[in-house]
Design a protein around this motif. Structure first.
Motif, PDB file in Angstrom:
ATOM      1  N   GLU A   1      41.176  76.350  48.011  1.00 24.04           N
ATOM      2  CA  GLU A   1      39.837  76.523  47.438  1.00 24.04           C
ATOM      3  C   GLU A   1      39.420  77.978  47.657  1.00 24.04           C
ATOM      4  OE1 GLU A   1      36.564  75.645  45.362  1.00 24.04           O
ATOM      5  OE2 GLU A   1      38.137  74.169  45.743  1.00 24.04           O
TER       6      GLU A   1
ATOM      7  N   GLN B   1      40.613  69.897  56.345  1.00 20.14           N
ATOM      8  CA  GLN B   1      39.263  69.688  55.830  1.00 20.14           C
ATOM      9  C   GLN B   1      38.577  71.040  55.684  1.00 20.14           C
ATOM     10  OE1 GLN B   1      38.093  66.548  54.976  1.00 20.14           O
ATOM     11  NE2 GLN B   1      40.204  65.976  55.437  1.00 20.14           N
TER      12      GLN B   1
ATOM     13  N   TRP C   1      33.309  71.354  52.286  1.00 14.45           N
ATOM     14  CA  TRP C   1      32.650  70.881  51.075  1.00 14.45           C
ATOM     15  C   TRP C   1      31.915  69.579  51.296  1.00 14.45           C
ATOM     16  CZ3 TRP C   1      37.390  70.663  47.282  1.00 14.45           C
ATOM     17  CH2 TRP C   1      38.267  69.662  47.649  1.00 14.45           C
ATOM     18  N   ASP C   2      30.988  69.354  50.366  1.00 13.65           N
ATOM     19  CA  ASP C   2      30.148  68.163  50.429  1.00 13.65           C
ATOM     20  C   ASP C   2      30.765  67.049  49.589  1.00 13.65           C
ATOM     21  OD1 ASP C   2      29.585  68.861  47.754  1.00 13.65           O
ATOM     22  OD2 ASP C   2      27.605  69.643  48.229  1.00 13.65           O
ATOM     23  N   GLN C   3      30.003  65.982  49.370  1.00 15.74           N
ATOM     24  CA  GLN C   3      30.508  64.822  48.628  1.00 15.74           C
ATOM     25  C   GLN C   3      30.864  65.164  47.179  1.00 15.74           C
ATOM     26  OE1 GLN C   3      27.923  61.438  48.797  1.00 15.74           O
ATOM     27  NE2 GLN C   3      29.499  60.038  48.111  1.00 15.74           N
ATOM     28  N   GLN C   4      30.223  66.184  46.636  1.00 15.84           N
ATOM     29  CA  GLN C   4      30.537  66.619  45.269  1.00 15.84           C
ATOM     30  C   GLN C   4      31.661  67.654  45.257  1.00 15.84           C
ATOM     31  OE1 GLN C   4      27.138  66.375  46.370  1.00 15.84           O
ATOM     32  NE2 GLN C   4      27.296  64.331  45.501  1.00 15.84           N
ATOM     33  N   GLN C   5      32.265  67.874  46.407  1.00 14.90           N
ATOM     34  CA  GLN C   5      33.350  68.828  46.598  1.00 14.90           C
ATOM     35  C   GLN C   5      32.937  70.250  46.231  1.00 14.90           C
ATOM     36  OE1 GLN C   5      36.782  66.918  44.762  1.00 14.90           O
ATOM     37  NE2 GLN C   5      37.126  65.771  46.643  1.00 14.90           N
ATOM     38  N   GLN C   6      31.738  70.598  46.702  1.00 16.00           N
ATOM     39  CA  GLN C   6      31.202  71.954  46.567  1.00 16.00           C
ATOM     40  C   GLN C   6      31.109  72.562  47.965  1.00 16.00           C
ATOM     41  OE1 GLN C   6      30.469  73.337  43.443  1.00 16.00           O
ATOM     42  NE2 GLN C   6      31.455  71.431  42.801  1.00 16.00           N
TER      43      GLN C   6
ATOM     44  N   ASN D   1      33.507  67.136  58.576  1.00 15.57           N
ATOM     45  CA  ASN D   1      34.333  66.373  57.649  1.00 15.57           C
ATOM     46  C   ASN D   1      35.545  65.771  58.361  1.00 15.57           C
ATOM     47  OD1 ASN D   1      32.534  67.017  55.618  1.00 15.57           O
ATOM     48  ND2 ASN D   1      33.831  68.578  54.694  1.00 15.57           N
TER      49      ASN D   1
END
Length: 131
Positions: free
Chosen positions: A118, A34, A37-42, A58
């Motif tokens: 990432e 993990q 990142w957040d829910q928007q995968q940022q 996460n």
């Protein structure tokens, strides 16, 4: 299900981890790496402490979704791209860890890697829980 922490005296007292965790019963939950990142995968921040905190959150979200709790985590693997940066901020990282995990210290390893998938990720955490 129970976890028994194994810390042989001959290895000295570990700080912030356990040398071993013995499990009896339960089901194994393998938690994918993990990142922060957040829910928007940022990625939420460029700061390693913020990234550690979000990556751990996460990971705990996966544990909770499976019906588990933080103290059921038996192993964590932490990947960092800069071990020196991690060491410099270890006190703050430890505070964030304890805020989420309390005084539960599973078997852990920290690995410095050349990079993560990432590009802006500085840290990734994977784990195993026994539910």
């Amino acid at each position: 299900m129970s976890l028994k922490i194994i810390n042989p005296e001959s290895l000295g007292a570990p700080h912030g981890y356990a040398n071993g965790v013995l499990t009896e019963g339960g089901r194994l939950l393998f938690i994918a790496g993990q990142i922060a990142w957040d829910q928007q995968q940022q990625i939420v921040s460029a700061d390693i402490v913020e990234q550690f905190d979000r990556a751990l959150a996460n990971l705990l979200t996966v544990v909770t979704e499976a019906g588990g709790k933080p103290d059921q985590i038996a192993r964590l693997v932490i990947y960092v791209i800069d071990r020196s940066e991690y060491r410099e901020r270890m006190k703050e990282i430890g505070e964030r860890y304890r805020a989420r995990m309390g005084k539960h210290f599973p078997a852990m390893v920290l690995v410095e890697v050349a990079g993560l998938l990432e590009d802006s990720a500085k840290i990734e955490i994977e784990g195993i829980a026994v539910l």
